[in-house]
Write an enzyme that holds these catalytic residues in place. Structure first.
Site, PDB file in Angstrom:
ATOM      1  N   ALA A   1     -32.203 -23.728 -10.977  1.00 28.30           N
ATOM      2  CA  ALA A   1     -31.592 -22.638 -11.746  1.00 28.30           C
ATOM      3  C   ALA A   1     -30.093 -22.860 -11.943  1.00 28.30           C
ATOM      4  CB  ALA A   1     -31.852 -21.305 -11.050  1.00 28.30           C
ATOM      5  N   HIS A   2     -29.466 -21.892 -12.622  1.00 29.54           N
ATOM      6  CA  HIS A   2     -28.050 -22.017 -12.983  1.00 29.54           C
ATOM      7  C   HIS A   2     -27.141 -22.027 -11.761  1.00 29.54           C
ATOM      8  CE1 HIS A   2     -28.135 -17.345 -13.658  1.00 29.54           C
ATOM      9  NE2 HIS A   2     -28.334 -17.671 -12.401  1.00 29.54           N
ATOM     10  N   ASN A   3     -26.102 -22.849 -11.857  1.00 22.05           N
ATOM     11  CA  ASN A   3     -25.046 -22.954 -10.841  1.00 22.05           C
ATOM     12  C   ASN A   3     -25.526 -23.453  -9.485  1.00 22.05           C
ATOM     13  OD1 ASN A   3     -24.031 -20.511 -12.765  1.00 22.05           O
ATOM     14  ND2 ASN A   3     -22.303 -21.712 -11.992  1.00 22.05           N
TER      15      ASN A   3
END
Length: 349
Positions: free
Chosen positions: A236-238
């Protein structure tokens, strides 16, 4: 191709025991022991079985001092076998040509000896380093950068601003840089949070088929050097994954989690958001780590919710004995009831 056992031993810094001039024509595994081939032995208990087979020779650890078969002694038999397997089965070569049927922006910068196969798409201001390969139907969106000697397989999608290092392999169907899953609920509906970051993949990373790595909301989702991600992984993001970590199939990592170096995650292991996994930690298959959990370095955790291995081992052991425990409790209950009845009768008399 044929090589002598001496030649092969030199390539893996091993020591030959037995006939070093023996010709080896191929490599195989211990489940398919073929004449003329070389395999490796990781379990000394299977030495007798291998010796009775038609296999030509074996790669063994230094602990095995002698064998009826010629052998190569080495510190890491499986590593030596992998190196020699690559010798007998070299990686595919590519044309080093750019197909007229590829769609390539005039602003793209293409290095020397790059292969771009038919129907690939290369967007505006993309940079592709020397010796890299973009296979058919792959899509590289605008402002992306691909390093040298990297292979992007068919149907891979690199969204805008993705950065890929050198000697990276991305297998078919992987999607790198899609929007992260970010929304805010106002009481009536979900509002999308713009995902304006990117994905950075460092050198010598390998990403399996149909894996997905989301762009950061702001900043970068970072996959550090040497990381291996199996098929169908979801990052997922980051998220940040430390160097040389290894993630098995169907692993899922939620937003803003941090994975240390040399971490191993078994199949279908999952992390909630904002987790931290220390260096050299192992998460067993189907392990579930709750959001915000911090696991120290050099640990082995399993289960859902995740627990240290030794603790979970005791818990599972107790569960396996639950029927016997229940029966014992029922028996003790009957005895207590019997004793209470005798006591009441005695008191009344």
């Amino acid at each position: 191709m044929e090589k002598t056992l001496n030649d092969l031993a030199q390539l893996v810094h091993g020591t030959v025991v037995g006939n070093g001039n023996l010709k080896i024509s191929g490599m195989t595994n211990i489940e398919d022991l073929k004449p003329g081939c070389l395999t490796y032995l990781s379990d000394a208990k299977r030495l007798t079985e291998v010796e009775a087979s038609p296999i030509a020779a074996i790669i063994v650890s230094a602990e095995i001092k002698s064998s009826k078969k010629p052998s190569i002694q080495t510190a890491n038999p499986k590593l030596a076998w992998a190196i020699l397997l690559g010798l007998f089965h070299p990686e595919a070569s590519y044309s080093k040509k750019i197909s007229d049927q590829a769609a390539i922006s005039k602003t793209a910068k293409i290095g020397k000896d790059v292969t771009i196969e038919p129907f690939a798409f290369i967007g505006e201001r993309v940079t592709i380093g020397a010796g890299s390969v973009i296979r058919s139907f792959a899509s590289v969106d605008q402002d992306s950068v691909i390093g040298e000697n990297t292979v992007i397989h068919p149907h891979v999608v690199l969204y805008a601003k993705t950065q890929i290092g050198n000697r990276v392999t991305i297998h078919a169907g992987a999607v790198i840089g899609a929007d992260g899953f970010g929304y805010v609920f106002d009481g009536k509906k979900q509002h999308k949070i713009p995902q304006v970051g990117n994905v950075v993949i460092e050198n010598e990373v390998e990403i399996g088929a149909c894996a997905t790595i989301d762009r950061a909301t702001v900043g970068s989702t970072i996959i550090h050097e040497g990381v291996k991600i199996d098929n169908l992984g979801q990052i997922a993001h980051n998220v940040e994954i430390g160097a040389h970590s290894c993630l098995s199939a169907q692993v899922g990592i939620s937003g803003s989690s941090k994975i240390g170096k040399f971490v191993t995650m078994g199949g279908r292991a999952g992390l909630g958001d904002h987790c931290e996994i220390g260096d050299q930690t192992t998460l067993g298959a189907q392990t579930g780590v709750p959001s915000g959990k911090v696991i120290p370095p050099n640990q082995v955790w399993i289960g859902a919710p995740a627990r240290p291995y030794q603790e979970m081992k005791k818990q599972v052991s107790a569960q396996l004995r639950s029927y016997e425990t229940q029966q014992l409790v029922l028996e003790l209950k009957k005895r207590i009831e019997s004793l209470e009845e005798k006591l009441r009768t005695k008191t009344q008399n």
